[in-house]
Scaffold this motif. Structure first.
Motif, PDB file in Angstrom:
ATOM      1  N   UNK B 239      49.309  17.072  38.648  1.00  0.00           N
ATOM      2  CA  UNK B 239      49.523  18.174  39.666  1.00  0.00           C
ATOM      3  C   UNK B 239      50.616  18.973  39.539  1.00  0.00           C
ATOM      4  N   UNK B 240      51.824  18.284  39.290  1.00  0.00           N
ATOM      5  CA  UNK B 240      53.130  18.943  39.392  1.00  0.00           C
ATOM      6  C   UNK B 240      53.039  19.894  38.141  1.00  0.00           C
ATOM      7  N   UNK B 241      52.580  19.301  36.983  1.00  0.00           N
ATOM      8  CA  UNK B 241      52.256  20.351  35.760  1.00  0.00           C
ATOM      9  C   UNK B 241      51.788  21.494  36.086  1.00  0.00           C
ATOM     10  N   UNK B 242      50.641  21.395  36.919  1.00  0.00           N
ATOM     11  CA  UNK B 242      49.579  22.429  37.193  1.00  0.00           C
ATOM     12  C   UNK B 242      50.625  23.517  38.062  1.00  0.00           C
ATOM     13  N   UNK B 243      51.341  22.771  39.128  1.00  0.00           N
ATOM     14  CA  UNK B 243      52.164  23.644  39.966  1.00  0.00           C
ATOM     15  C   UNK B 243      53.293  24.504  39.437  1.00  0.00           C
ATOM     16  N   UNK B 244      54.039  23.739  38.313  1.00  0.00           N
ATOM     17  CA  UNK B 244      54.955  24.114  37.734  1.00  0.00           C
ATOM     18  C   UNK B 244      54.758  25.050  36.497  1.00  0.00           C
ATOM     19  N   UNK B 245      53.539  25.289  36.138  1.00  0.00           N
ATOM     20  CA  UNK B 245      53.104  26.164  35.117  1.00  0.00           C
ATOM     21  C   UNK B 245      53.100  27.585  35.268  1.00  0.00           C
ATOM     22  N   UNK B 246      53.629  27.849  36.578  1.00  0.00           N
ATOM     23  CA  UNK B 246      53.926  29.284  36.902  1.00  0.00           C
ATOM     24  C   UNK B 246      54.828  29.998  35.892  1.00  0.00           C
ATOM     25  N   UNK B 247      56.009  29.225  35.798  1.00  0.00           N
ATOM     26  CA  UNK B 247      57.320  29.794  35.041  1.00  0.00           C
ATOM     27  C   UNK B 247      56.815  29.967  33.532  1.00  0.00           C
ATOM     28  N   UNK B 248      56.238  28.813  33.191  1.00  0.00           N
ATOM     29  CA  UNK B 248      55.813  28.769  31.653  1.00  0.00           C
ATOM     30  C   UNK B 248      54.647  29.866  31.445  1.00  0.00           C
ATOM     31  N   UNK B 249      53.834  30.003  32.246  1.00  0.00           N
ATOM     32  CA  UNK B 249      52.696  30.814  31.954  1.00  0.00           C
ATOM     33  C   UNK B 249      53.359  32.311  32.135  1.00  0.00           C
ATOM     34  N   UNK B 250      54.329  32.453  32.708  1.00  0.00           N
ATOM     35  CA  UNK B 250      54.989  33.884  32.902  1.00  0.00           C
ATOM     36  C   UNK B 250      55.666  34.184  31.646  1.00  0.00           C
ATOM     37  N   UNK B 251      56.358  33.124  31.107  1.00  0.00           N
ATOM     38  CA  UNK B 251      57.083  33.230  29.787  1.00  0.00           C
ATOM     39  C   UNK B 251      56.296  33.565  28.635  1.00  0.00           C
TER      40      UNK B 251
END
Lengths: 330, 305, 279
Positions: B239-251
């Motif tokens: 769950x945290x990974x899916x939520x935290x993927x914002x930054x990574x998807x942006x990069x």
């Protein structure tokens, strides 16, 4: 009454387990076991008695090869059925454990794995040492559960440890130890954690099993009441040494070491302690033994302590099969 | 067990309702939402039209009830930017984020569990200290910075992997590794402490007394018990990974849900922001429920309770 | 022995790093060689002193606008430390209040506290922080408040469980028997006995807040330019990273070392104070 002393030992001459001069040192600074020697013969129950911290459980673990890291073991002889075990690799020891030599522990509540069924835990010992299918192993497990007095064995096999009481779990541990028909059973305080009535049942079971299967049992206990009920032979341990060893009848009739006498005075053993003797206690505690210690370890608590007690202690014979470590001649 | 699950379910519904409220309140934080949508160049008339079209002229409670009612029926509103239903946008973007999240969790577990086991088996040794150092480094590593470093090294210098986008699976390698870094320390510490407890337990001593092989003792008897909390935390970590993927998807310019959310935030596309927050919260709640179920399956003691 | 020495060494190293950065932050105006905001378009992207072509007076080089990188780095320490401490204070106040209330009173109060914690945990952290900063407008205060309002969950969880453990101890019962008010007991009996756990949580949260601020600033929704946040420095420099990778390496290493230092200190304190990591 199934008092061991009453029906007498049916002892075979060749010892199943021979231990000579076993020494265990922890982290190089504590001598937990200091030259223990003992024999366990087929069909014989040998009780190793002592206060907590005297090194009796460590002795049992050392015989099994189950000491943790940080413990150093040495021995002049550590033989099972005449085969020296000290040189065996971990893999070869593992083949003996659970097969020829089995062990049960003090804490039945935690000694079974909470995540697996009774059946799975019993069957895996058989599968490991004897091969064969799970079906065969489970059948044997069910048979042994019935043998150790567990009702509805088929049902129990599918249950998890938390669904059983402490007494039942200890019966399961015993049945599991018997899965491969061991020749030697090491029982480390098997009744200490149980209710008094359950204790008696488990002891009776051990005596019966020994009579029927001809097991050699090394029973570790601090309870002289237990010793009086089941032992053929007794070794009394103090501070890492066997201070007295004798057939059970001789030991209770004529205790020779001051520590043994003090122990017996502390415990009301039925038929051994007389009404007119007061119940005593031994002041002080078992000392921690450091390398380089000489003399008698009990001298600090001994009422007969003399100056010579700081010297090496002679081994004295009080009959053909009765030895003790003391300066005193009884 | 059933009553427990029922309780959990009711609680989950209450939490979802609260998140609905929060995500609604979130988008109304900025004051006049119509002005924000219209942009700085818009005239007062434009703003008035927008206000009327999207129903911002109605009282807030009415708007809120409307939002809750349509969300409950699966209608998350329409994007101002894409002029498409938000649910369709999320559905299109979801596969990328799910692939990324699961790949990251797999990488994290494949690194964390073996290292945790090895550290536990050699507790206090240099190996153990080394593993704990990996955990500390992982904890201190800023994900976006690691992403840039990896892009320079593997994308630019070695040219092994693409630096952006997800044409095929190679596009997921770097993002998954970076995202995994954030989950590794917690999973590794948990595996290690669980294995240390298990290996020093009485039942492992019994297993050794039974003469079982080392592999069976460590991998079956100890790991099975140490795995229970790890499984529960893995679900939460996903769950945290899916939520935290914002930054990574942006990069990495991966067009997943996180990228969609980031884009919508910077372009004031409120229905999308609102919906993604709700969507991720629902996924998280579902995952914690699944973790509980998993634990009940793994731990026979919980099954009876 | 080896492990113990390593552990102690780690703690001291962590303390030294945190202290060093704190000194940089407090005395930044006295320490910087240049004005961190002064641009010099003729002297852009001058390499740091360990590379060829370095310019005297700019040991860490200059950025894409010719600003002295060392000076910006030192001012960046200010922002990181400020965000870290202010966030911990805000989130600590919220989390500890909730946790102690829930743990002390139990029952319905505790149910409510647990519910609030569950709600907080199910909200996607980064996304909501981004949205709030975007909607309210980016500034240092907004970032601190947003992070503070979001990062209290671990404070609440740890203070709740530790309060439950302390609640039933004899000295609390004694205070209750002596007729002390519940507020008094919570403040004077409970809090001092759980504070060592909370100190460890504070270090973890501070590290997390600093990393989050950097991530938000990196995405352009954190501290506004031209403030030299380390995350923003990386973000602004990333267009040049393929040619001059040091522009992202320098602020990244600073960020990494500071967070590593805080975590090392936290681990050391946990052992020293006998607190648990996740209670």
């Amino acid at each position: 009454m199934d008092c061991a002393i009453c029906w007498g030992p049916r002892v075979t001459p060749e010892p199943v387990l021979e231990v000579r001069d076993l020494r265990i040192r922890f982290g190089g600074v504590v001598d937990a076991v200091r030259g223990v020697s003992l024999d366990v013969r087929g069909g014989e129950t040998h009780c190793l008695v002592g206060e907590s911290g005297c090194g009796k459980s460590v002795t049992a673990l050392a015989i099994m090869g189950l000491l943790g890291r940080g413990a150093v073991r040495s021995s002049a002889r550590l033989a099972f059925r005449g085969t020296e075990m000290a040189g065996l690799s971990e893999r070869e020891m593992a083949k003996l454990r659970g097969d020829k030599i089995a062990m049960i522990f003090q804490e039945p509540m935690t000694s079974l794995n909470p995540a697996f069924t009774i059946g799975s835990q019993m069957a895996e010992v058989f599968e490991r040492h004897r091969g064969g299918g799970r079906r065969v192993a489970l059948d044997r497990a069910a048979g042994l559960l019935g043998r150790v007095g567990v009702s509805a064995p088929g049902l129990r096999l599918a249950q998890y440890p938390h669904q059983l009481s402490g007494g039942l779990r200890q019966r399961v541990m015993i049945a599991m130890a018997l899965m491969c028909d061991p020749e030697l059973l090491i029982a480390d305080e098997p009744t200490t954690a149980l209710d008094v009535t359950v204790q008696a049942q488990i002891l009776r079971l051990l005596v019966e099993l020994q009579r029927d299967l001809g097991l050699a049992i090394l029973l570790i206990t601090h309870d002289l009441g237990v010793v009086a009920r089941v032992a053929h032979r007794v070794s009394v341990m103090y501070a890492g040494e066997v201070v007295e060893s004798a057939p059970a009848t001789d030991l209770f009739a004529a205790p020779s070491h001051p520590y043994t006498r003090a122990l017996l005075a502390c415990v009301p053993v039925p038929g051994v302690v007389r009404r007119d003797q007061p119940l005593g206690s031994i002041p002080g505690t078992v000392p921690r033994m450091e390398p380089g210690f000489t003399g008698c370890a009990f001298r600090a608590r001994c009422r007969y302590a003399m100056e010579v007690c700081a010297d090496d202690v002679p081994l004295r014979l009080q009959g053909p099969d009765h030895r003790y470590l003391c300066q005193l001649v009884v | 067990m059933l009553t427990y699950l029922l309780r959990r379910f009711v609680l989950a519904l209450l939490v979802i309702f609260t998140v609905l409220t929060i995500s609604f309140a979130l988008t109304r934080l900025s004051g006049d939402i119509a002005v924000a949508i219209a942009g700085p160049a818009a005239s007062a008339e434009d703003v008035a039209v927008i206000r009327k079209t999207y129903g911002f002229d109605r009282p807030l409670p009415v708007q809120f009830v409307e939002w809750v009612r349509s969300a409950a029926s699966g209608d998350l509103g329409r994007s101002y930017l894409y002029r498409e239903p938000v649910s369709e946008l999320i559905r299109d973007r979801l596969p990328v984020t799910l692939k990324l999240g699961f790949a990251a969790l797999m990488v994290a577990l494949l690194v964390a569990i073996p290292l945790g086991i090895v550290a536990a088996m050699r507790e206090g040794s240099l190996v153990d200290r080394g593993v704990m150092l990996v955990a500390l480094v992982g904890q201190a590593m800023p994900g976006f910075w690691l992403a840039l470093l990896l892009i320079i090294q593997f994308g630019l210098r070695l040219q092994w992997l693409p630096i952006a986008g997800a044409e095929d699976w190679t596009g997921f390698v770097l993002p998954a590794i970076v995202l995994a870094f954030s989950a590794i320390p917690a999973l590794m510490r948990l595996t290690r402490s669980g294995m240390i407890d298990a290996l020093s337990s009485d039942y492992v001593r019994t297993a050794r007394a039974k003469g079982l092989s080392r592999a069976s003792i460590v991998m079956k008897h100890a790991l099975r018990n140490a795995a229970m909390p790890v499984v529960a935390v893995s679900a939460v970590q996903l769950g945290a990974l899916l939520g935290g993927s914002v930054v990574i998807e942006a990069v990495f310019a991966l067009h997943g849900v996180g990228f969609l959310a980031w884009e919508s935030i910077s372009k004031n596309d409120f229905p999308v922001v609102q919906a993604v927050v709700l969507f991720l919260a629902v996924i998280y709640i579902a995952l914690t429920l699944i973790a509980d179920l998993f634990n009940a399956v793994l731990d026979p003691r919980l099954r009876a309770a | 022995m080896m492990a113990v020495r390593l552990r102690l060494g780690g703690t001291l190293l962590g303390a030294a790093i945190v202290l060093f950065v704190a000194v940089l932050a407090v005395f930044a105006p006295l320490l910087v060689p240049h004005d961190p905001f002064a641009q010099d378009l003729m002297g852009r992207l001058a390499p740091p002193m360990w590379l060829d072509g370095a310019q005297a007076g700019h040991p860490f080089g200059t950025d894409q606008l010719g600003r002295d990188y060392l000076s910006r780095l030192i001012y960046g320490a200010r922002i990181s430390m400020l965000i870290g401490t202010a966030t911990v204070v805000t989130s600590g106040l919220i989390g500890i209040t909730l946790g102690v209330l829930g743990g002390f009173f139990g029952g319905l109060v505790d149910d409510a506290v647990m519910f609030v914690i569950t709600c907080r945990l199910s909200i996607p952290l980064v996304l909501v922080a981004l949205a709030v900063v975007s909607l309210v407008g980016s500034s240092l205060t907004v970032v601190v408040l947003t992070l503070g309002l979001l990062l209290w969950d671990r404070f609440a969880v740890v203070s709740r469980t530790t309060t439950m453990q302390v609640r039933n101890l004899d000295f609390v019962s004694a205070a209750r028997a002596a007729g002390c008010s519940r507020i008094y007991i919570m403040w004077h009996e409970v809090l001092p006995n759980i504070v060592h756990h909370l100190v460890v949580v504070a270090t973890l949260e501070m590290a997390l807040a600093i990393l989050l601020e950097a991530a938000l600033s990196f995405l352009g929704l954190g501290v506004p330019a031209p403030l030299p946040s380390w995350g923003l420095m990386i973000s602004e420099a990333k267009d040049y990273m393929f040619f001059t990778p040091w522009v992202i390496e320098i602020p990244g290493v600073a960020l990494f070392v500071l967070v590593l230092g805080i975590n090392l200190l936290g681990d050391g304190l946990r052992d020293l104070l006998g607190a648990t990591r996740d209670a």
